[in-house]
Design an enzyme around this catalytic site. Structure first.
Site, PDB file in Angstrom:
ATOM      1  N   ARG A  95       7.646 -10.784   5.375  1.00  0.00           N
ATOM      2  CA  ARG A  95       7.300 -10.533   6.683  1.00  0.00           C
ATOM      3  C   ARG A  95       7.942 -11.671   7.830  1.00  0.00           C
ATOM      4  NH1 ARG A  95       0.543  -9.500   6.293  1.00  0.00           N
ATOM      5  NH2 ARG A  95       0.743  -7.927   4.485  1.00  0.00           N
TER       6      ARG A  95
ATOM      7  N   CYS B  51       0.605  -1.200  -0.064  1.00  0.00           N
ATOM      8  CA  CYS B  51       0.034   0.060  -0.002  1.00  0.00           C
ATOM      9  C   CYS B  51       0.761   1.323  -0.005  1.00  0.00           C
ATOM     10  CB  CYS B  51      -1.044   0.026   1.091  1.00  0.00           C
ATOM     11  SG  CYS B  51      -0.773  -1.127   2.483  1.00  0.00           S
TER      12      CYS B  51
ATOM     13  N   HIS C 127      -8.425  -1.551   0.310  1.00  0.00           N
ATOM     14  CA  HIS C 127      -7.230  -2.438  -0.073  1.00  0.00           C
ATOM     15  C   HIS C 127      -8.187  -3.763  -0.229  1.00  0.00           C
ATOM     16  CE1 HIS C 127      -4.477  -0.469   2.646  1.00  0.00           C
ATOM     17  NE2 HIS C 127      -5.376   0.380   2.938  1.00  0.00           N
TER      18      HIS C 127
ATOM     19  N   GLN D 198       1.077 -10.966  -2.631  1.00  0.00           N
ATOM     20  CA  GLN D 198      -0.157 -10.725  -2.584  1.00  0.00           C
ATOM     21  C   GLN D 198      -1.075 -10.550  -3.986  1.00  0.00           C
ATOM     22  OE1 GLN D 198       0.236  -7.409   0.320  1.00  0.00           O
ATOM     23  NE2 GLN D 198      -1.038  -8.682   1.758  1.00  0.00           N
TER      24      GLN D 198
ATOM     25  N   ASP E 227      -2.700  -7.937  -4.828  1.00  0.00           N
ATOM     26  CA  ASP E 227      -3.054  -6.955  -4.354  1.00  0.00           C
ATOM     27  C   ASP E 227      -3.708  -5.939  -5.112  1.00  0.00           C
ATOM     28  OD1 ASP E 227      -3.243  -5.507  -1.898  1.00  0.00           O
ATOM     29  OD2 ASP E 227      -1.243  -5.259  -1.542  1.00  0.00           O
TER      30      ASP E 227
ATOM     31  N   HIS F 217      -5.345  -1.571  -4.827  1.00  0.00           N
ATOM     32  CA  HIS F 217      -5.674  -0.495  -4.126  1.00  0.00           C
ATOM     33  C   HIS F 217      -6.647   0.224  -4.812  1.00  0.00           C
ATOM     34  CE1 HIS F 217      -2.312  -1.926  -1.895  1.00  0.00           C
ATOM     35  NE2 HIS F 217      -3.031  -1.696  -0.433  1.00  0.00           N
TER      36      HIS F 217
ATOM     37  N   LYS G 207     -12.340  -4.386   7.964  1.00  0.00           N
ATOM     38  CA  LYS G 207     -12.271  -5.134   6.854  1.00  0.00           C
ATOM     39  C   LYS G 207     -13.438  -6.235   6.759  1.00  0.00           C
ATOM     40  CE  LYS G 207      -9.061  -8.388   9.223  1.00  0.00           C
ATOM     41  NZ  LYS G 207      -7.898  -9.331   9.041  1.00  0.00           N
TER      42      LYS G 207
END
Lengths: 649, 649
Positions: B366, B337, B518, B384, B386, B388, B472
């Site tokens: 991570r 992000c 997200h 991910q 991912d 946005h 979320k």
């Protein structure tokens, strides 16, 4: 008499103390007029140096790199002469030739100069040049040399001389100007016909920021006015094609201060373009028997200790990543090969399974000092179109040749028709720079040279340019502005298979080491796209370019029809967008030209009525009215003519 | 009389000191027979607890999670009873219910037990259970409690009691066995009809490796023998479907000690499968108006200070990467992000440009402790899917609903038909856990609940499960073995746009903050593929599976014809391979079954003569002879029936 061997192998008998210029004249008066520098027995000499023994002589003209070097080095003397004339209190320091031109670092003391002074200096330089002063090199004792510069209060030259050995010191005189100099001049100042000072910059004495700051004056010079004009035009064109400027205008990539220098962010249009490039290569690679793999962007330090990278580059790289518990150490991966070796090690192979070819668009991270960073050509994170081929000794030659074929297919499809190959081998004088056995290095170097020969490549051998783990072949391309770029590398490696203990079972049922070939036809996606941007000026090949067409409805009335046309085009996998701004069509056309969109489709009443579109090419050519189907065929044919299928035997 | 409110809102008037079991019986004797646990005014009570005030009561059966918890907790008491009977010198410590079953940590002193002792313990447990001992909770003073365990030399229970408050201590008795216990039991031991001890493991007292090592005995129990049988079958099936086992057999991914734990290496077949999954989502995302971007895997520390991640997670993450010069600090990116915010900030936007949707298959890193790592479901590096979305306040609802549509399309296409949604909101008691204003949190939570309502999702609200920067919605799927997995997340975020100072120009010509959504329908490619492997047992959907067909020539004679068939199939974009080993066809079929290849094409004389193939499905079904064209159509039809185009309105 002495025997002078020329580059073509011929031998000339000359009187002792003949000069290189004498030899040139004995070949031809016309040729001699162009000779401006010489090398005797591998040492640069003056064209007026008296030769007193047998030896090999190379004579250089403006067309040779070493000719240009002498030309620009001599021009730096003229610059220094003019500066001392105009600024008598200035102190000269050093003034070498560079890749394009020359500079002189000067301590102007209380005075300072700016671009506004360039004209005055250039005029004075040309005035001196026209007087055809001869450059004359002479030996000088250390004491005399020191005394000369002490008398002129020049502590810089004094410092330089103090570090020289008595007996090795020479001065160069021309007109009333004298400079400490090792030699390598053109015969006289008259050969310099065109001069342009380019810029000034600050520079620390000896490059150390603790020292005094000097003024660096950059210039360039040519034997003809025409050369200068062409050069300045080229510079202007290069500025227009600067990939940093085009990348911004075409919205391909950007940088962020917060994310960090040298870490490109790929914007939507750039990402899509990259993906098309990657898919193009993936398709060819699939035909050539490559398999894609994916590996993480970090690895344990141990991985790079095994590979040898840590010992070699660890201190100059991004430093190890520690963990909050367990205190493990990871490194950002600087290359993909160790990971691919570990994939190879996942299962046992028989000779029948080889060659195995693992490919990955692998993003790697290498630390560069911030001052070294430049757009996409020098970054801290980049994606290699990497692959590693694991093969038997018998397969190396064929595999290497296959990689040459694939690399040439890539270069040619992208419009780089002008290339040579460079074979980089060990520096035999520095064996410590390399890992692996001499025997393996010899085998690998020979394999590369054989493949280059067999494929009929125009290649040069460069000693000392090999990677630390093996020799390589690079393609050197010349872009549309005549600039050289190194692209596409192929390396043979006997060392990593040893270090990672890679094996395969041979037909003899024994375990053997495979040989690894590293290769990347693009090299780095970032750098390749930068070069392609500058080569094409942003006018990418049709199959690759962000938007292939832009639809320009001449009024809002044609919105529905325009959208219908776009949908039809998209069904044909043609990329387009609509400019539905409330602007005049002329303005829309001008904007589309800036965006370098290859085709503009103008849509009004006639087009809607006739169920056609009016097609205009980037640059202005009017292709007239046609149906969407015909236009789609036109696009497809154009693409097929440049984007040919890779043929793998 | 007291008033008891039941979950359906109805109120029962009962005599004071009625028990939950009394209330159950007043509803129906049949229902009461199934009631095994209860909750009164939000506190777990015994079914025999006397209720002395008005309140709300929930009654639990085996079908409820809290019913199972009481059942397994009570079973732990029976296990402890049996252990003390068989090993009188053993010291009990703690013995809770867990997600599936229960365990007891025991100090066996000089003795030790193994799997071989399980039968003996199980038999004794069943013998006790059959005697239908009632579980009776009673209060005990701290002095008496300490005295009881000191008399039994149990320093563990003594330590536990010392940390409890006098007046809050309870013991539970059944038969002649007593244990320190907070309560929550089933009525009597007789309800436990089936027991299985599963495993033993070492466990430190209080989880601290400086303490004594205890023996943890894991068990599970059920109200019917049939339940146990089904459970063991499920376990057996889960073992067969373990993604780590299948991933290896199908050659999808691997790990390397040298590269590092939790860092998967994707092998060729796994990489190709991942790419098909990614392309499937890319295609749908393109229709839904997303644009792909690419960002580096590191960012300056400052980037994560701005985002708030550094303050929140910095200490528990991979530590900063330093540079050899300039001493900069970079972090491996834990999420995409902040990078996407910086891409948003590259150029100014008007409200007419929004929503902007940036998508990236972004690999993030991570830190997890090595003991927490598990195959692909718990890793240190993962990708991910991912994206946005940056939108105006007016657009949040519609965008959120669009994301729900896309997520459901993904889940359904991949065969996850059984799902619920979980809306994770703030823990109102811990406001410090979150960044951003209360007002924005309220708006964001409401937006999610509205969207879930409008889309008719079956959802639950979980307090305290929100991300630190926003609430979320997660999809919770149930796999083929009935196990629950969290997949696909959607988050609303008012905070990062503030922190990164994102703006757009509104119709009022003023600058406004966009709102960020997200989202990641797969969540993590690694984890999703692991779940899909276990859900399908490696029998992937036909469009996704590594090899769709395997060609089995019954002898070398049919090599040419087999290769011709493969080429025809490849022209139809069907993925196949040839098993040309010198093996019997029966053996080849068995091996192809293990590899889970959907179709086997058997080729012999009849097939070559008739220009056909004999088709056999994975699992054994014989589809008979057909032409390659007919077979290709069959494959295409099958794919089209599962892989439908995403329809975006």
């Amino acid at each position: 008499m002495i025997k002078i061997t020329l580059p073509d192998g011929s031998i000339k008998e000359c009187a002792k103390l003949s000069t290189p210029m004498d030899v040139a004249k004995s070949i031809s008066e016309g040729f001699a007029r162009n000779v401006i520098s010489a090398k005797f027995n591998d040492t640069i000499v003056e064209t007026s140096t008296e030769l007193n023994q047998d030896g090999s002589l190379v004579l250089y003209t403006w067309n040779d790199d070493l000719g240009k070097k002498a030309f620009w080095h001599s021009s730096a003397h003229i610059l220094a002469q003019a500066i001392l004339y105009l600024y008598p209190n200035a102190k000269l320091t050093i003034g070498p030739a560079i890749e394009k031109g020359f500079y002189y670092d000067v301590d102007f003391g209380e005075e300072s100069i700016s671009d506004n002074d360039f004209k005055k200096i250039e005029d004075k330089m040309l005035e001196f040049a026209r007087q055809k002063f001869e450059f004359k090199l002479r030996s000088v004792s250390k004491a005399d040399a020191l005394s000369y510069y002490k008398g002129r209060n020049n502590e810089f030259k004094v410092e330089l001389i103090e570090n020289l050995t008595d007996g090795d010191i020479t001065f160069c005189d021309h007109a009333d100007f004298t400079d400490l100099c090792r030699g390598g001049h053109i015969p006289n100042t008259g050969i310099v016909k065109a001069i342009k000072l380019m810029s000034i910059a600050g520079a620390y004495w000896r490059g150390d920021e603790k020292n005094k700051q000097l003024t660096r004056v950059y210039g360039i010079s040519f034997p003809k006015q025409k050369n200068l004009k062409e050069y300045l035009e080229l510079l202007e064109e290069a500025k227009k094609r600067d990939h940093r400027k085009l990348g911004k205008e075409l919205e391909l990539f950007a940088f962020s201060r917060k994310v960090g220098q040298g870490l490109p962010l790929w914007l939507p249009k750039g990402t899509a373009l990259r993906e098309r490039l990657e898919n193009f290569l993936k398709k060819a690679q699939k035909k050539a028997g490559y398999e894609m793999v994916m590996t993480p962007h970090i690895g344990q330090k141990e991985l790079y200790v095994t590979s040898g990278h840590y010992e070699k580059y660890g201190a100059d790289s991004f430093q190890p990543i520690h963990t909050p518990k367990e205190d493990e150490e990871f490194l950002l991966k600087p290359m993909n090969c160790p990971h691919h070796c570990e994939i190879y090690n996942v299962k046992p192979y028989s000779y029948k399974d080889l060659p195995i070819r693992f490919a990955e668009f692998g993003t790697v991270y290498r630390y560069e000092q911030s001052g070294e960073l430049h757009g996409l050509t020098r970054v801290r994170g980049f994606t290699q179109d990497d692959a590693h081929i694991f093969c038997t000794p018998d397969q190396v030659d064929q595999e290497f040749k296959n990689v040459i074929d694939l690399s040439l297919y890539v270069l040619k499809t992208l419009g780089f028709e002008n290339y040579t190959a460079q074979v980089s081998v060990r520096d035999l004088d520095n064996p410590d720079k390399y890992i692996g056995t001499v025997e393996n290095w010899e085998k690998a170097e020979q394999a590369i040279i054989n493949a280059a020969e067999d494929k009929g490549l125009d290649y040069v051998i460069k000693s000392g340019e090999a990677a630390f783990y093996g020799p390589k072949l690079d393609f050197m391309i010349k872009d549309a502005l005549g600039r050289n770029w190194q692209l596409g590398t192929i390396q043979v490696d006997y060392t990593l298979p040893e270090r990672f203990e890679l094996t395969y079972k041979g037909s003899d049922n024994q375990l053997h080491r495979p040989i690894m070939i590293h290769r990347a036809p693009f090299g780095s996606m970032e750098r390749f796209i930068a070069i392609l941007l500058e080569h094409t000026g942003g006018n990418f090949p049709l199959w690759l370019t962000p938007e292939q067409v832009i639809l320009l409805p001449i009024s809002e009335k044609y919105k529905n029809y325009t959208e219908k046309v776009l949908e039809l085009l998209e069904n044909h996998e043609i990329r387009g967008l609509i400019d539905d701004r409330n602007e005049k069509t002329g303005k829309k056309i001008r904007d589309a030209e800036v965006k370098k969109i290859p085709f503009m489709l103008i849509i009004g009443q006639q087009e809607e009525d006739g169920d056609v579109i009016s097609v205009r090419r980037h640059g202005g050519e009017d292709l007239g009215k046609m149906t969407v189907e015909d236009f789609s065929s036109l696009i497809k044919n154009k693409i097929n003519s440049t984007l040919q299928q890779y043929k793998f035997n």
